[in-house]
Design a protein around this motif. Structure first.
Motif, mmCIF file in Angstrom:
data_model
loop_
_atom_site.group_PDB
_atom_site.id
_atom_site.type_symbol
_atom_site.label_atom_id
_atom_site.label_comp_id
_atom_site.label_asym_id
_atom_site.label_seq_id
_atom_site.Cartn_x
_atom_site.Cartn_y
_atom_site.Cartn_z
ATOM 1 N N GLU A 254 -8.211 -2.508 -10.038
ATOM 2 C CA GLU A 254 -8.797 -2.842 -11.345
ATOM 3 C C GLU A 254 -9.141 -4.323 -11.426
ATOM 4 O O GLU A 254 -10.184 -4.708 -11.970
ATOM 5 C CB GLU A 254 -7.828 -2.457 -12.469
ATOM 6 C CG GLU A 254 -7.765 -0.967 -12.744
ATOM 7 C CD GLU A 254 -9.131 -0.368 -13.066
ATOM 8 O OE1 GLU A 254 -9.856 -0.971 -13.894
ATOM 9 O OE2 GLU A 254 -9.475 0.675 -12.489
ATOM 10 N N CYS B 20 0.802 -1.227 0.000
ATOM 11 C CA CYS B 20 0.000 0.000 0.000
ATOM 12 C C CYS B 20 0.834 1.276 0.000
ATOM 13 O O CYS B 20 0.276 2.379 -0.011
ATOM 14 C CB CYS B 20 -0.968 -0.004 1.181
ATOM 15 S SG CYS B 20 -2.381 -1.102 0.933
ATOM 16 N N TRP C 222 -5.632 6.903 -2.578
ATOM 17 C CA TRP C 222 -5.603 6.100 -3.815
ATOM 18 C C TRP C 222 -6.721 5.059 -3.822
ATOM 19 O O TRP C 222 -7.398 4.875 -4.836
ATOM 20 C CB TRP C 222 -4.252 5.405 -3.985
ATOM 21 C CG TRP C 222 -3.031 6.260 -3.882
ATOM 22 C CD1 TRP C 222 -1.830 5.915 -3.316
ATOM 23 C CD2 TRP C 222 -2.847 7.609 -4.358
ATOM 24 N NE1 TRP C 222 -0.937 6.954 -3.396
ATOM 25 C CE2 TRP C 222 -1.526 8.006 -4.030
ATOM 26 C CE3 TRP C 222 -3.681 8.527 -5.002
ATOM 27 C CZ2 TRP C 222 -1.023 9.262 -4.334
ATOM 28 C CZ3 TRP C 222 -3.186 9.792 -5.306
ATOM 29 C CH2 TRP C 222 -1.876 10.147 -4.979
ATOM 30 N N GLU D 15 3.058 7.546 2.963
ATOM 31 C CA GLU D 15 2.578 6.751 1.827
ATOM 32 C C GLU D 15 1.498 5.766 2.242
ATOM 33 O O GLU D 15 0.487 5.601 1.538
ATOM 34 C CB GLU D 15 3.755 5.996 1.191
ATOM 35 C CG GLU D 15 4.688 6.874 0.386
ATOM 36 C CD GLU D 15 6.020 6.190 0.082
ATOM 37 O OE1 GLU D 15 6.800 6.751 -0.709
ATOM 38 O OE2 GLU D 15 6.288 5.100 0.650
ATOM 39 N N TYR E 100 -3.669 0.770 -7.555
ATOM 40 C CA TYR E 100 -4.551 0.937 -8.719
ATOM 41 C C TYR E 100 -4.665 -0.359 -9.522
ATOM 42 O O TYR E 100 -5.743 -0.708 -10.007
ATOM 43 C CB TYR E 100 -4.037 2.065 -9.614
ATOM 44 C CG TYR E 100 -4.360 3.458 -9.111
ATOM 45 C CD1 TYR E 100 -5.365 3.678 -8.182
ATOM 46 C CD2 TYR E 100 -3.656 4.567 -9.569
ATOM 47 C CE1 TYR E 100 -5.672 4.947 -7.726
ATOM 48 C CE2 TYR E 100 -3.953 5.843 -9.121
ATOM 49 C CZ TYR E 100 -4.969 6.025 -8.199
ATOM 50 O OH TYR E 100 -5.265 7.292 -7.752
ATOM 51 N N GLY E 101 -3.552 -1.094 -9.657
ATOM 52 C CA GLY E 101 -3.574 -2.350 -10.405
ATOM 53 C C GLY E 101 -4.459 -3.388 -9.738
ATOM 54 O O GLY E 101 -5.278 -4.053 -10.392
ATOM 55 N N LYS F 67 2.733 1.792 -2.497
ATOM 56 C CA LYS F 67 2.949 1.964 -3.939
ATOM 57 C C LYS F 67 1.618 2.195 -4.649
ATOM 58 O O LYS F 67 0.766 1.310 -4.710
ATOM 59 C CB LYS F 67 3.669 0.744 -4.516
ATOM 60 C CG LYS F 67 5.101 0.577 -3.993
ATOM 61 C CD LYS F 67 5.773 -0.641 -4.609
ATOM 62 C CE LYS F 67 7.271 -0.672 -4.296
ATOM 63 N NZ LYS F 67 7.567 -0.652 -2.863
ATOM 64 N N ARG F 68 1.451 3.391 -5.178
ATOM 65 C CA ARG F 68 0.203 3.767 -5.846
ATOM 66 C C ARG F 68 -0.128 2.844 -7.009
ATOM 67 O O ARG F 68 -1.271 2.444 -7.195
ATOM 68 C CB ARG F 68 0.302 5.220 -6.341
ATOM 69 C CG ARG F 68 -0.984 5.739 -6.967
ATOM 70 C CD ARG F 68 -0.791 7.137 -7.529
ATOM 71 N NE ARG F 68 0.165 7.139 -8.628
ATOM 72 C CZ ARG F 68 1.169 8.015 -8.753
ATOM 73 N NH1 ARG F 68 1.353 8.941 -7.836
ATOM 74 N NH2 ARG F 68 1.989 7.953 -9.782
ATOM 75 N N GLU F 69 0.884 2.474 -7.788
ATOM 76 C CA GLU F 69 0.632 1.633 -8.965
ATOM 77 C C GLU F 69 0.074 0.267 -8.561
ATOM 78 O O GLU F 69 -0.805 -0.273 -9.241
ATOM 79 C CB GLU F 69 1.923 1.445 -9.780
ATOM 80 C CG GLU F 69 2.472 2.730 -10.401
ATOM 81 C CD GLU F 69 3.229 3.601 -9.400
ATOM 82 O OE1 GLU F 69 3.454 3.135 -8.245
ATOM 83 O OE2 GLU F 69 3.578 4.743 -9.753
ATOM 84 N N GLU F 70 0.578 -0.302 -7.463
ATOM 85 C CA GLU F 70 0.070 -1.593 -6.997
ATOM 86 C C GLU F 70 -1.384 -1.468 -6.531
ATOM 87 O O GLU F 70 -2.207 -2.364 -6.761
ATOM 88 C CB GLU F 70 0.945 -2.152 -5.869
ATOM 89 C CG GLU F 70 2.291 -2.675 -6.347
ATOM 90 C CD GLU F 70 2.979 -3.556 -5.306
ATOM 91 O OE1 GLU F 70 2.264 -4.161 -4.463
ATOM 92 O OE2 GLU F 70 4.225 -3.629 -5.342
#
Length: 295
Positions: A105, A94, A150, A142, A101-102, A96-99
């Motif tokens: 989805e 958590c 996020w 973060e 959002y991924g 890491k924003r990309e993780e």
């Protein structure tokens, strides 16, 4: 005169507390059912996250569990499944924003619409400000606040389309009261409380009254993150007693859950003191300005 006002405020607050307790005893809040709801919990691998997942499992909610700890995540899932719950797990960092959002989805595509989001993941470093490393400060922000934003951005659109859902922010008493050797942690939790309040206000302004919000603010919990914990904010709490209050808050759509509940009154007194200090500062500034003009 000041002492009289302070005493009057204290007595008024105490009276209000007794009146509120009496009303709740006579008119208990209506509880909503969460059976069948798709509940996503971050930080579900241990501690408060695991205990909260188990409470939802007992109520036959469908669970989506996130954690960076694969082993802990599996253990939580197994316990929830033994209670008869349907469980989906995702290993997510958590910070890491990309993780985030991924994974979000995948949840929306493969599982469905999340109706209850519990932002529980959190990290803590107990040290004075100058001894706290830069990467530790970044990590706390973060996970303790940016991850909340996020995940909410990922799942809120569907909630808004349906005007239905519940967003839970796990913050801390450290989001209202400060304590030494936790400057960065307190700052991140103040941000989490602010996020909850601002989001609640924004949803109201937009007319999305079907989306509920709850913010949990306990004093420090015995989760094992800090060895031999102690705090001036009160006694160290056990996980079970905090989860009980959190679930009660969620089921009754309570906006702010303090554990122990007497923190609310301490906050009122703190707010009164801050207002008094601000007023004194304004008077001092005005007096100095007048003296300057006179000269």
């Amino acid at each position: 005169m000041g002492a009289v006002r302070e005493l009057a405020l204290f007595l008024g607050t105490l009276l209000y507390a007794y009146a509120e307790a009496a009303v709740r005893l006579l008119l208990p809040a209506r509880r909503k059912a969460v059976g069948g709801e798709l509940v996503l919990l971050t930080g579900a691998g241990r501690g408060l996250g695991r205990a909260t997942a188990l409470e939802f499992a007992r109520r036959q909610s469908r669970l989506v569990l996130w954690d960076v700890d694969t082993h802990g995540l599996r253990e939580t899932a197994a316990e929830c499944e033994r209670l008869g719950a349907t469980v989906h797990t995702f290993v997510v960092d958590c910070s890491k924003r990309e993780e985030i959002y991924g994974a979000a989805e995948k949840v929306k595509k493969d599982i469905g619409d999340v109706s209850i989001l519990v932002n529980n993941a959190g990290v803590i470093t107990a040290a004075d400000l100058l001894s706290t490393q830069d990467h530790q400060i970044e990590k706390m922000f973060e996970v303790n606040i940016l991850a909340h934003i996020w995940t909410t951005r990922a799942f809120l659109p569907t909630m808004m389309d349906n005007n239905r859902g519940h967003i839970v922010t796990v913050a801390s008493a450290a989001g209202h009261f400060v304590t030494s050797f936790m400057v960065a942690y307190c700052s991140s939790k103040f941000a989490a409380v602010g996020f909850h309040k601002a989001l609640t206000e924004e949803l109201s302004t937009l007319g999305k009254d079907g989306i509920k919000t709850t913010c949990l603010c306990p004093v420090f919990i015995n989760t094992g993150f800090v060895k031999n914990p102690s705090t001036r904010l009160g006694r160290i709490l056990e996980v079970d007693e905090v989860v009980k209050e959190l679930m009660e808050g969620i089921l009754t759509n309570k906006k702010m859950v303090f554990v122990p509940s007497n923190q609310r009154f301490a906050l009122l007194l703190e707010s009164h003191k801050l207002q008094k200090q601000l007023r004194n500062c304004c008077i001092l500034a005005f007096t100095s300005s007048c003296q300057h003009r006179k000269v």
